[in-house]
Enzyme design. Structure first.
Site, mmCIF file in Angstrom:
data_model
loop_
_atom_site.group_PDB
_atom_site.id
_atom_site.type_symbol
_atom_site.label_atom_id
_atom_site.label_comp_id
_atom_site.label_asym_id
_atom_site.label_seq_id
_atom_site.Cartn_x
_atom_site.Cartn_y
_atom_site.Cartn_z
ATOM 1 N N LYS A 195 0.852 -1.190 0.000
ATOM 2 C CA LYS A 195 0.000 0.000 0.000
ATOM 3 C C LYS A 195 0.888 1.239 0.000
ATOM 4 C CE LYS A 195 -2.862 2.608 3.273
ATOM 5 N NZ LYS A 195 -4.035 2.560 4.151
ATOM 6 N N LYS A 197 0.715 5.228 0.856
ATOM 7 C CA LYS A 197 -0.047 6.349 1.414
ATOM 8 C C LYS A 197 0.078 7.523 0.469
ATOM 9 C CE LYS A 197 -2.007 6.887 4.469
ATOM 10 N NZ LYS A 197 -3.461 6.910 4.637
ATOM 11 N N ASP A 226 -3.810 5.182 -1.284
ATOM 12 C CA ASP A 226 -4.750 5.788 -0.331
ATOM 13 C C ASP A 226 -4.521 7.296 -0.226
ATOM 14 O OD1 ASP A 226 -6.348 6.517 1.776
ATOM 15 O OD2 ASP A 226 -5.250 5.385 3.306
ATOM 16 N N ASN A 228 -6.422 9.443 1.051
ATOM 17 C CA ASN A 228 -7.141 9.995 2.207
ATOM 18 C C ASN A 228 -8.088 11.132 1.837
ATOM 19 O OD1 ASN A 228 -4.535 9.023 4.319
ATOM 20 N ND2 ASN A 228 -6.661 8.562 4.756
ATOM 21 N N GLU A 251 -8.145 3.343 -2.135
ATOM 22 C CA GLU A 251 -8.652 3.601 -0.780
ATOM 23 C C GLU A 251 -8.970 5.088 -0.608
ATOM 24 O OE1 GLU A 251 -6.191 1.618 2.100
ATOM 25 O OE2 GLU A 251 -6.754 3.037 3.669
ATOM 26 N N ASN A 274 -11.596 3.646 5.106
ATOM 27 C CA ASN A 274 -11.584 3.743 6.565
ATOM 28 C C ASN A 274 -12.020 5.153 6.955
ATOM 29 O OD1 ASN A 274 -8.553 4.247 5.638
ATOM 30 N ND2 ASN A 274 -8.902 5.489 7.463
ATOM 31 N N ASP A 298 -11.390 -1.525 12.022
ATOM 32 C CA ASP A 298 -10.351 -1.158 12.983
ATOM 33 C C ASP A 298 -11.008 -1.263 14.352
ATOM 34 O OD1 ASP A 298 -8.735 0.274 14.789
ATOM 35 O OD2 ASP A 298 -7.866 1.464 13.179
ATOM 36 N N HIS A 325 -7.564 -1.488 8.870
ATOM 37 C CA HIS A 325 -6.862 -0.216 8.841
ATOM 38 C C HIS A 325 -5.895 -0.143 10.027
ATOM 39 C CE1 HIS A 325 -6.939 3.808 10.847
ATOM 40 N NE2 HIS A 325 -6.603 4.226 9.662
ATOM 41 N N ASN A 327 -2.940 2.581 12.388
ATOM 42 C CA ASN A 327 -2.235 3.828 12.702
ATOM 43 C C ASN A 327 -0.947 3.439 13.419
ATOM 44 O OD1 ASN A 327 -3.218 6.493 12.007
ATOM 45 N ND2 ASN A 327 -5.143 5.862 12.944
HETATM 46 O O1 GKR Z 1 -0.480 7.406 9.743
HETATM 47 O O2 GKR Z 1 -0.411 9.063 8.364
HETATM 48 C C1 GKR Z 1 -0.925 8.055 8.794
HETATM 49 C C2 GKR Z 1 -2.170 7.542 8.124
HETATM 50 O O3 GKR Z 1 -2.609 8.492 7.194
HETATM 51 C C3 GKR Z 1 -3.248 7.232 9.124
HETATM 52 O O4 GKR Z 1 -3.458 8.298 10.000
HETATM 53 C C4 GKR Z 1 -4.570 6.836 8.466
HETATM 54 O O5 GKR Z 1 -5.570 6.788 9.430
HETATM 55 O O6 GKR Z 1 -3.443 4.786 7.835
HETATM 56 C C5 GKR Z 1 -4.583 5.466 7.859
HETATM 57 C C6 GKR Z 1 -5.421 5.313 6.613
HETATM 58 O O7 GKR Z 1 -5.404 4.237 6.050
HETATM 59 O O8 GKR Z 1 -6.140 6.228 6.228
HETATM 60 MG MG MG Z 2 -6.918 4.749 4.624
#
Ligand code: GKR
Ligand code: MG
Length: 427
Positions: A195, A197, A226, A228, A251, A274, A298, A325, A327
């Protein structure tokens, strides 16, 4: 078996300068370690995301929880609602979930299950229906990042490290650097899916990163991206089309169930979340709008391990995939995730975990092993982990020294780039 004490300890664990849609990780991630002490001598453990607000709420609950029976989950949930139900409690717009009540209940539930498992001499997985599998698959979780180790070193590196511990300190801002981060992580832990981010770089660059990962790892290693919820529907449609055939799932590319539902009709990649479907109350609307194909559960914010077992059945019944999910976390959360991952009857994808990014640990024996991308089910009793009190004390002191009260990635980012601002939609 009655609760005689509830001990919450705030800790700070070193976290490298990882980038995300909300900014930058602080040098430390905050967690709260909860111990439920019982009249039969058993002590149950749990771990939840840390903040002053959560810690204070837990302290407020403490006198009311003392005397309660660890088997009475419904009564405990009602008590939390009765005492704190009036507080403002929304998940917020950040990538992580900021609700209070679900996290508090999860902390108590997991620690009570740990007590019950210890009393019965059974692992938590057996309290959740028993093993559906012997080992639980996890996915590599890549981040764009600045150079640095986090913790006391912040943006500096520890030159004595090698292998993954060296790689986790390296800058990763280009496709080439992300590929080398992925190589190092997969070599160390054997992950078989990856994955990235997103929500950090302009979509074209994140797309190029996915192309680079595909070229390096080939079509047999599933990839996920992802952002976000930072992309507009138009951007997510454009890049979603280009990403067809490249992603296992996409995601939270856009914000909210409505836009996710619209995007799902325009591109041929399963969507996962998530962020937009995060509670049982969200499910009817998710089905009506077809907002995602996969729910990333989660236990910290779905209301505990038992709630996630219920969610798993709902997902399966409604034809939705289920995964997990994560953190930044240490071994108590990892143990809980593994018991849950082993128990759920339907596990469609390898789970997320930030665990490789954290070096600090609070359990005896050091970090739980991830081998060939899997974690063996812990034998128990209970969660099967023991608190290392020296480490707990050290990490609590680290928390006090850090001066941090809550997670705020925007503030951390502004320290690097004062003009930077969190936006609900950036591209
Ligand atoms: O740790 O920066 C991070 C992630 O962005 C986390 O806060 C997210 O909640 O991993 C998470 C996600 O899948 O969105
Ligand atoms: Mg996510």
């Amino acid at each position: 078996m009655r609760i005689t004490d509830l001990i919450s300890t705030q800790i700070a664990i070193g976290d490298p300068p990882l980038l995300n849609a909300a900014g930058l990780h602080a040098p430390y991630a905050l967690r709260i370690i909860v111990e439920v002490v019982t009249d039969q001598g058993f002590v149950g453990l749990s771990e939840i995301p840390g903040s002053d607000r959560t810690y204070k709420a837990m302290e407020e609950l403490k006198p009311h929880l003392i005397g309660m029976d660890v088997f009475q989950f419904n009564a405990i949930k009602n008590l939390i609602r009765e005492k704190l139900g009036g507080v403002e409690d929304s998940r917020g717009e950040t990538p992580w979930d900021q609700r209070l009540l679900v996290h508090l209940f999860s902390a108590i539930e997991v620690a009570c299950l740990d007590c019950i498992g210890k009393k019965l001499n059974k692992p938590v997985v057996d309290l959740l229906g028993g093993r559906s599998r012997e080992k639980v698959p996890f996915s590599a979780y890549l981040f764009y990042k600045y150079e640095g180790a986090g913790g006391d070193l912040g943006f500096e590196v520890d030159h004595d490290q090698s292998g993954w511990l060296k790689a986790r300190q390296e800058e990763a801002l280009s496709p080439k650097q992300i590929v080398s981060q992925a190589r190092a992580m997969c070599e160390e832990f054997g992950f078989q899916s990856i994955k990235l981010k997103g929500g950090v770089k302009p979509p074209e660059e994140e797309y190029e990163c996915i192309l680079a990962l595909r070229e390096e790892f080939g079509p047999n290693v599933p990839l996920r991206l992802d952002p976000n919820a930072l992309w507009s529907l138009k951007t997510a449609t454009k890049y979603g089309k280009k990403l067809e055939g490249l992603l296992e799932y996409f995601e939270d590319p856009v914000r909210g169930q409505e836009e996710m539902g619209q995007l799902a009709k325009r591109i041929n990649i399963p969507l996962a979340t998530n962020m937009c479907t995060t509670s049982f109350e969200d499910i009817p609307q998710s089905i009506a709008l077809e907002s995602e194909r996969i729910i990333l559960s989660d236990h910290h914010f779905w209301g505990g391990l038992r709630a996630c077992i219920e969610l798993n059945r709902i997902c399966h019944t409604l034809g939705r995939g289920f995964s997990m999910h994560s953190n930044s976390h240490v071994g108590i959360s990892m143990a809980a995730m593994v018991h849950l991952g082993a128990a759920v009857p339907h596990l469609d994808y390898a789970l997320d975990t930030h665990y490789p990014w954290q070096v600090d640990e609070v359990i005896k024996g050091g970090k739980i092993k991830i081998e060939n991308g899997f974690v063996d089910v812990l034998e128990g009793p209970g969660l099967g982990v023991e608190l290392d009190r020296d480490q707990l004390q050290r990490l609590h002191q680290q928390f006090l020294n850090s001066g941090l009260k809550e997670r705020n990635d925007e503030i951390e980012m502004k320290k690097v780039d004062p003009q930077w601002e969190f936006k609900l939609q950036r591209w």
